[in-house]
Design an enzyme around this catalytic site. Sequence first.
Site, PDB file in Angstrom:
ATOM      1  NE  ARG A 130      -4.086   1.816   1.010  1.00 30.94           N
ATOM      2  CZ  ARG A 130      -5.108   2.092   0.231  1.00 30.94           C
ATOM      3  NH1 ARG A 130      -5.163   1.671  -1.011  1.00 30.94           N
ATOM      4  NH2 ARG A 130      -6.122   2.792   0.680  1.00 30.94           N
ATOM      5  CB  THR A 408      -9.345  -0.716  -7.568  1.00 29.97           C
ATOM      6  OG1 THR A 408      -9.282   0.493  -6.848  1.00 29.97           O
ATOM      7  CG2 THR A 408      -8.594  -1.797  -6.831  1.00 29.97           C
ATOM      8  CB  THR A 426      -6.149   0.756  -6.371  1.00 31.82           C
ATOM      9  OG1 THR A 426      -7.029   1.776  -6.806  1.00 31.82           O
ATOM     10  CG2 THR A 426      -5.577   1.138  -5.024  1.00 31.82           C
ATOM     11  CG  ASN A 428      -8.474   6.256  -4.458  1.00 34.76           C
ATOM     12  OD1 ASN A 428      -9.289   5.360  -4.238  1.00 34.76           O
ATOM     13  ND2 ASN A 428      -8.630   7.466  -3.974  1.00 34.76           N
ATOM     14  CB  SER A 480     -12.557  -1.128   0.774  1.00 37.84           C
ATOM     15  OG  SER A 480     -12.961  -0.017   1.505  1.00 37.84           O
ATOM     16  N   GLY A 500     -13.802  -1.498  -6.810  1.00 33.98           N
ATOM     17  CA  GLY A 500     -15.130  -0.951  -6.497  1.00 33.98           C
ATOM     18  C   GLY A 500     -15.178  -0.115  -5.234  1.00 33.98           C
TER      19      GLY A 500
HETATM   20  O1  DON Z   1      -8.048   1.078  -1.319  1.00 34.90           O
HETATM   21  C1  DON Z   1      -9.227   1.334  -1.498  1.00 34.90           C
HETATM   22  O2  DON Z   1     -10.137   0.887  -0.817  1.00 34.90           O
HETATM   23  C2  DON Z   1      -9.613   2.222  -2.680  1.00 34.90           C
HETATM   24  N1  DON Z   1      -8.503   3.085  -3.019  1.00 34.90           N
HETATM   25  C3  DON Z   1     -10.037   1.365  -3.822  1.00 34.90           C
HETATM   26  C4  DON Z   1     -10.497   2.163  -5.010  1.00 34.90           C
HETATM   27  C5  DON Z   1     -11.286   1.396  -5.986  1.00 34.90           C
HETATM   28  O3  DON Z   1     -11.581   0.245  -5.798  1.00 34.90           O
HETATM   29  C6  DON Z   1     -11.751   2.140  -7.182  1.00 34.90           C
HETATM   30  N2  DON Z   1     -12.449   1.279  -8.103  1.00 34.90           N
HETATM   31  N3  DON Z   1     -13.419   1.387  -8.694  1.00 34.90           N
END
Ligand code: DON
Length: 598
Positions: A130, A408, A426, A428, A480, A500
Site C-alpha cells: 500500500r 482499482t 489501485t 484509487n 477496502s 469498487g
Molecule cells: O483502497 C481502497 O479501498 C480504494 N482506493 C479502492 C479504489 C477502488 O476500488 C476504485 N475502483 N473502482
Amino acid sequence: MNSKYLLTLSICFLGLVACKTTQPNSQNTTLQKPAENQGFYQFTNEDPNASPFFAKKASVYGKNGMIIATHPVASQVGADILKQGGNAIDAAVSTQFALAVVHPAAGNIGGGGFLVYRDKNGQSYTLDYREKAPENASRDMYLDENKNIKAGQPSWLGHLASGTPGSVDGLEQAHKRFGKLSWKQVLQPAIDLAENGVKLTAREARGLNNVKADLLKYNPTKTYFMKTDTAKWKEGEILIQKDLAKTLRLIQEQGRKGFYEGETAKLLLAEMKRGGGIITQKDLDNYHAVWREAVIGNYKNLKVISMPPPSSGGIALLQLLKFVEPYPLQKWGWHSDSTTQVMIEAERRVYADRSKWLGDPDFAKVPQKELLDAEYLKKRWQDFQFAQATDSKIVKGGDIIGYESPETTHSSFVDKEGNAVSITTTLNGSYGSKVVVDGAGFLMNDEMDDFSIKPGVPNVYGLIGNEANAIAANKRMLSSMTPTIVEKDGKLMMVLGTPGGSTIITSVFQVFLNVAEHQMSMQQAVDALRFHHQWMPDRTTFEEGAFTEKTLIRMRERGYKLDSQKNTIGRMDCILVLPDGTYEGGADVRADDTAVGY
Ligand code: DON
C-alpha cells in the site's frame, strides 16, 4: 450524500458501466465443463421473466492453471508465463506489470496494492504494498485555518493527492521470495507492450477519451495517453508508451533501484516539484512493502484467508460472514427478503466498526481479535429484528473494552501445483491523480483520499473515518481491498477479489455466499446481480433487476431504503476449484475481464 461523493463515485464507476447484454464468449476455453459438475444453480424467482444475472457468460476451465485479469492481453501474459514454466507468483507479477501498460486506469507502477498468497502446501502469506503518506504530510493538510476543507486542493486530484508508491517494491519482494523465472523474463512482456503498443479495447479507448480534459489540466505541456489534443481514440487503435517502456526497462535492469532511485526517482521528484507535490527522495528510499500475517477465519467448513490492516477487507469480510453464518441462507434463497435483510444488517454494523476502529496497524493497534470475537459480534447483533430495519444513526462502531477510542483492478492466479495468488491493486480513482510523471510515462495515485481527511467527512466512496485513519507522516491509508483465498478440507477452493471502492467488501461477501450457500458456478456467482450497504449513507443500492418487485415491497415495508442504480457494482475476477481439481474461471461479464485457462 455529498456532491463530491456522487461526482467521484460516478467517475470511478464510469469504467464499470457496461451494457446488460448477453456477450459472446471470446475466451480461450481450453476445457469443457466436466459432466459431473453440470447443473449447479437453480434460480427460482417469483417473476419467471427475471434473470438474476447481469448477463450470461460461459465459464472458462483449466487443468494446469488459470489467470483472470481485467484485460485480455494481461490475462494472456500471465498464461504465457505459466506455459514457460513459471509459477503463480511469476504469472501474477508479470500480469501486474502488463496491466500497468494495457490498463492505465488502474494497473500501475505509481500506486500500490495487496497480495494474498497460498502455496501448494497450504501456507499463507500476505504482502502489503500500500502507498504511504509522504513524510511531509500532516493531519490537517487538506484543511484551512478554520479546519474546513480547503477549496481548490482536493485530496483526490493533482500532485498533493499522491502517497509514496508501493507497487514496484511489492512486486519485487513477491518475486524475490517466491518466483521461479528470472525478473528479466517476467518484466519483458510489459516492456514489449509499452514499446510496440497495445490495441485499445472499446472500453480502454472510452476511458482515455473521458479522462482527457483532466490529463490536460494536470499535465499542460504533455500529451501522454492522448492521440492528439483534439482527436478521440477508437477501438482497435494502438497506444504506444515509449517513456513507460524506458522506465520498465530500468526496473528490469535494476529492480527497485530502477524506480526509487536514479533517473526514474529524479523525474518523479521533478514532477512533484512542478505541481506542488510533497514526495521526497527520503520517502522513496524509505518505502518498503511489508509481509503481514493473514486474517484467517472460518465460515462453516470453509477457511477464509484474507488481507489484514491497513486493509479493512479481511476483518470486515469475516465479521460479515460471522453475522450471517447462523441463518439458513440457502433455504431462504438467493436475494430473498430474509437473506437480503440479514446481509444488509451485517453490512450496516461492519462498516460502522470499520469507520471507528480500522487504520494502519503500524500507527495504532487495531483490535482485530476483539472485532472478530463471537461474544462481541453477538452483542452487536442484539438490536437486530426482522420486523424493522435498524436505523444507521443509532448504530455506532462497537465498544471494545480496553481501547480508546472508480479505479482499482483485481486479478486471480493459480498454477498447476495449486499455488494461488489474489491481488488487488489501485491508483484509487480512475487514472489516479491524473498526474503523469514527465519523462517516465506513468500515472501517480490519488490514494491520500483514502485517509480520513477530517473526522466524519466522507471520502469519495462516502466512507467516514476517524482517529484511526487520520493522516500522519509515513502512515498507510485504510483500504477496502479484499484479495481473498478460500480453502475447503485443507485444499484450495476459491480465489476472490474485485475493484469498487467501498463496494469491494460487500461484492466479495456476495460472491462467496453465491458459491458457498447458493451452489452457483463461479461464473454465475460473479455474474449474479449485486447490492451494497455501507452503514452511512443509510441506503441500499442495487444493480437493476437484483430483486423482485415483491421483495422490494416487503423490504421497504420494513423500513429499508433501496435504490436501483445503472452503474454496476464491482468487477469480480475469481477462480473456483471443482471437485475433480479442474479450475473454473469466473471473469466478470461487466467489463473486459478475461479468464485464460491452461
Ligand atoms: O483502497 C481502497 O479501498 C480504494 N482506493 C479502492 C479504489 C477502488 O476500488 C476504485 N475502483 N473502482
